[in-house]
Design a protein around this motif. Structure first.
Motif, short mmCIF file in Angstrom:
data_model
loop_
_atom_site.label_atom_id
_atom_site.label_comp_id
_atom_site.label_asym_id
_atom_site.label_seq_id
_atom_site.Cartn_x
_atom_site.Cartn_y
_atom_site.Cartn_z
N GLY A 43 11.38 43.73 114.54
CA GLY A 43 10.96 44.52 113.39
C GLY A 43 11.82 44.35 112.15
O GLY A 43 12.40 43.30 111.90
N TYR A 44 11.89 45.43 111.37
CA TYR A 44 12.59 45.43 110.09
C TYR A 44 14.04 45.89 110.27
O TYR A 44 14.31 46.78 111.08
CB TYR A 44 11.88 46.36 109.09
CG TYR A 44 10.53 45.86 108.70
CD1 TYR A 44 10.37 44.98 107.63
CD2 TYR A 44 9.40 46.24 109.40
CE1 TYR A 44 9.13 44.50 107.27
CE2 TYR A 44 8.14 45.77 109.06
CZ TYR A 44 8.01 44.90 107.99
OH TYR A 44 6.78 44.43 107.65
N HIS A 45 14.93 45.29 109.48
CA HIS A 45 16.35 45.62 109.54
C HIS A 45 16.89 45.75 108.13
O HIS A 45 16.38 45.15 107.20
CB HIS A 45 17.13 44.55 110.31
CG HIS A 45 16.73 44.47 111.74
ND1 HIS A 45 17.33 45.22 112.71
CD2 HIS A 45 15.76 43.77 112.36
CE1 HIS A 45 16.76 44.98 113.87
NE2 HIS A 45 15.80 44.09 113.69
N ASN A 46 17.96 46.55 108.01
CA ASN A 46 18.63 46.68 106.73
C ASN A 46 20.13 46.48 106.93
O ASN A 46 20.60 46.30 108.06
CB ASN A 46 18.32 48.04 106.08
CG ASN A 46 18.77 49.20 106.94
OD1 ASN A 46 19.87 49.18 107.51
ND2 ASN A 46 17.95 50.23 107.04
N LYS A 47 20.86 46.54 105.85
CA LYS A 47 22.29 46.27 105.90
C LYS A 47 23.00 47.21 106.88
O LYS A 47 23.80 46.76 107.71
CB LYS A 47 22.90 46.40 104.50
CG LYS A 47 24.37 46.07 104.45
CD LYS A 47 24.90 46.14 103.03
CE LYS A 47 26.37 45.76 102.99
NZ LYS A 47 26.89 45.78 101.61
N ASN A 67 15.16 35.79 116.55
CA ASN A 67 14.60 36.54 115.41
C ASN A 67 13.08 36.40 115.34
O ASN A 67 12.47 36.72 114.32
CB ASN A 67 15.19 36.04 114.10
CG ASN A 67 16.59 36.51 113.82
OD1 ASN A 67 17.13 36.28 112.76
ND2 ASN A 67 17.23 37.18 114.78
N THR A 68 12.47 35.92 116.41
CA THR A 68 11.03 35.66 116.42
C THR A 68 10.22 36.86 115.93
O THR A 68 9.23 36.70 115.22
CB THR A 68 10.56 35.26 117.84
OG1 THR A 68 11.33 34.15 118.27
CG2 THR A 68 9.10 34.89 117.84
N MET A 69 10.64 38.08 116.31
CA MET A 69 9.88 39.28 115.96
C MET A 69 10.45 40.05 114.79
O MET A 69 10.07 41.18 114.53
CB MET A 69 9.76 40.18 117.20
CG MET A 69 8.94 39.53 118.30
SD MET A 69 8.56 40.64 119.67
CE MET A 69 10.11 40.60 120.56
N VAL A 70 11.37 39.43 114.04
CA VAL A 70 11.95 40.09 112.86
C VAL A 70 10.96 39.98 111.70
O VAL A 70 10.34 38.94 111.48
CB VAL A 70 13.31 39.47 112.48
CG1 VAL A 70 13.80 40.01 111.15
CG2 VAL A 70 14.32 39.73 113.57
N LYS A 71 10.84 41.06 110.95
CA LYS A 71 9.96 41.13 109.79
C LYS A 71 10.76 41.45 108.54
O LYS A 71 11.68 42.27 108.59
CB LYS A 71 8.90 42.22 109.98
CG LYS A 71 8.06 42.09 111.24
CD LYS A 71 7.11 40.94 111.12
CE LYS A 71 6.24 40.86 112.36
NZ LYS A 71 5.73 39.55 112.61
N GLY A 72 10.40 40.81 107.46
CA GLY A 72 10.95 41.15 106.16
C GLY A 72 12.37 40.68 105.91
O GLY A 72 13.05 40.19 106.81
N PRO A 73 12.82 40.86 104.66
CA PRO A 73 14.15 40.39 104.28
C PRO A 73 15.25 41.33 104.75
O PRO A 73 15.03 42.52 104.93
CB PRO A 73 14.07 40.37 102.75
CG PRO A 73 13.12 41.47 102.42
CD PRO A 73 12.09 41.44 103.53
N TRP A 74 16.42 40.77 104.92
CA TRP A 74 17.61 41.56 105.22
C TRP A 74 18.83 40.92 104.55
O TRP A 74 19.94 41.01 105.03
CB TRP A 74 17.81 41.73 106.73
CG TRP A 74 17.76 40.46 107.54
CD1 TRP A 74 16.65 39.88 108.09
CD2 TRP A 74 18.85 39.60 107.89
NE1 TRP A 74 17.00 38.72 108.75
CE2 TRP A 74 18.35 38.54 108.65
CE3 TRP A 74 20.23 39.64 107.64
CZ2 TRP A 74 19.15 37.51 109.15
CZ3 TRP A 74 21.04 38.62 108.13
CH2 TRP A 74 20.49 37.59 108.89
#
Length: 127
Positions: free
Chosen positions: A27-31, A57-64
């Motif tokens: 999913g989505y991650h932040n700092k 990171n196959t299932m990572v979405k969006g920028p971080w």
């Protein structure tokens, strides 16, 4: 295989038969989430005395990208000091997540990017 951490954003497994970790980011991650989780991962890594990680990171979405600089300048050096010798990074198909990963990836011979989990595992297990 031993599950060390299971959250909606990450699953961390330790594979004793190959003495490697498998980090499955979701999913989505932040700092803040990446820094907090990164510190936990360092502790788990040290506790198992391993030298190899598959970072999926196959299932990572969006920028971080806000955490990319910290990852490159602080987390990777700490992991290397803790004994990291091989880091297989499986990039997300999400272009923004991939760009963040590329920014975070140090220019080091122990880190290699992949788009296929099987190839990443094959590389990790080669000695």
């Amino acid at each position: 295989m031993e599950v060390l951490l299971k959250r909606k954003s990450i699953i961390v497994e330790y594979h004793p038969e190959g003495n490697y970790f498998y980090f499955n980011w979701i999913g989505y991650h932040n700092k803040d989430s990446i820094i907090a989780t990164g510190k936990e991962l360092l502790q788990e890594f040290v506790a198992k005395d391993s030298s190899k990680i598959i970072n999926d990171n196959t299932m990572v979405k969006g920028p971080w990208q806000q955490a990319a600089e910290w990852t490159a300048s602080e987390w990777f050096p700490a992991m290397e000091k803790a004994g990291l010798k091989k880091f297989a990074w499986i990039f997300s198909k999400d272009i923004f997540a991939e760009l963040s990963a590329q920014k975070a990836m140090p220019d080091a011979g122990y880190v290699k990017s992949f788009d296929n989990p099987e190839l990443a595992k094959e590389w990790i297990l080669k000695d």
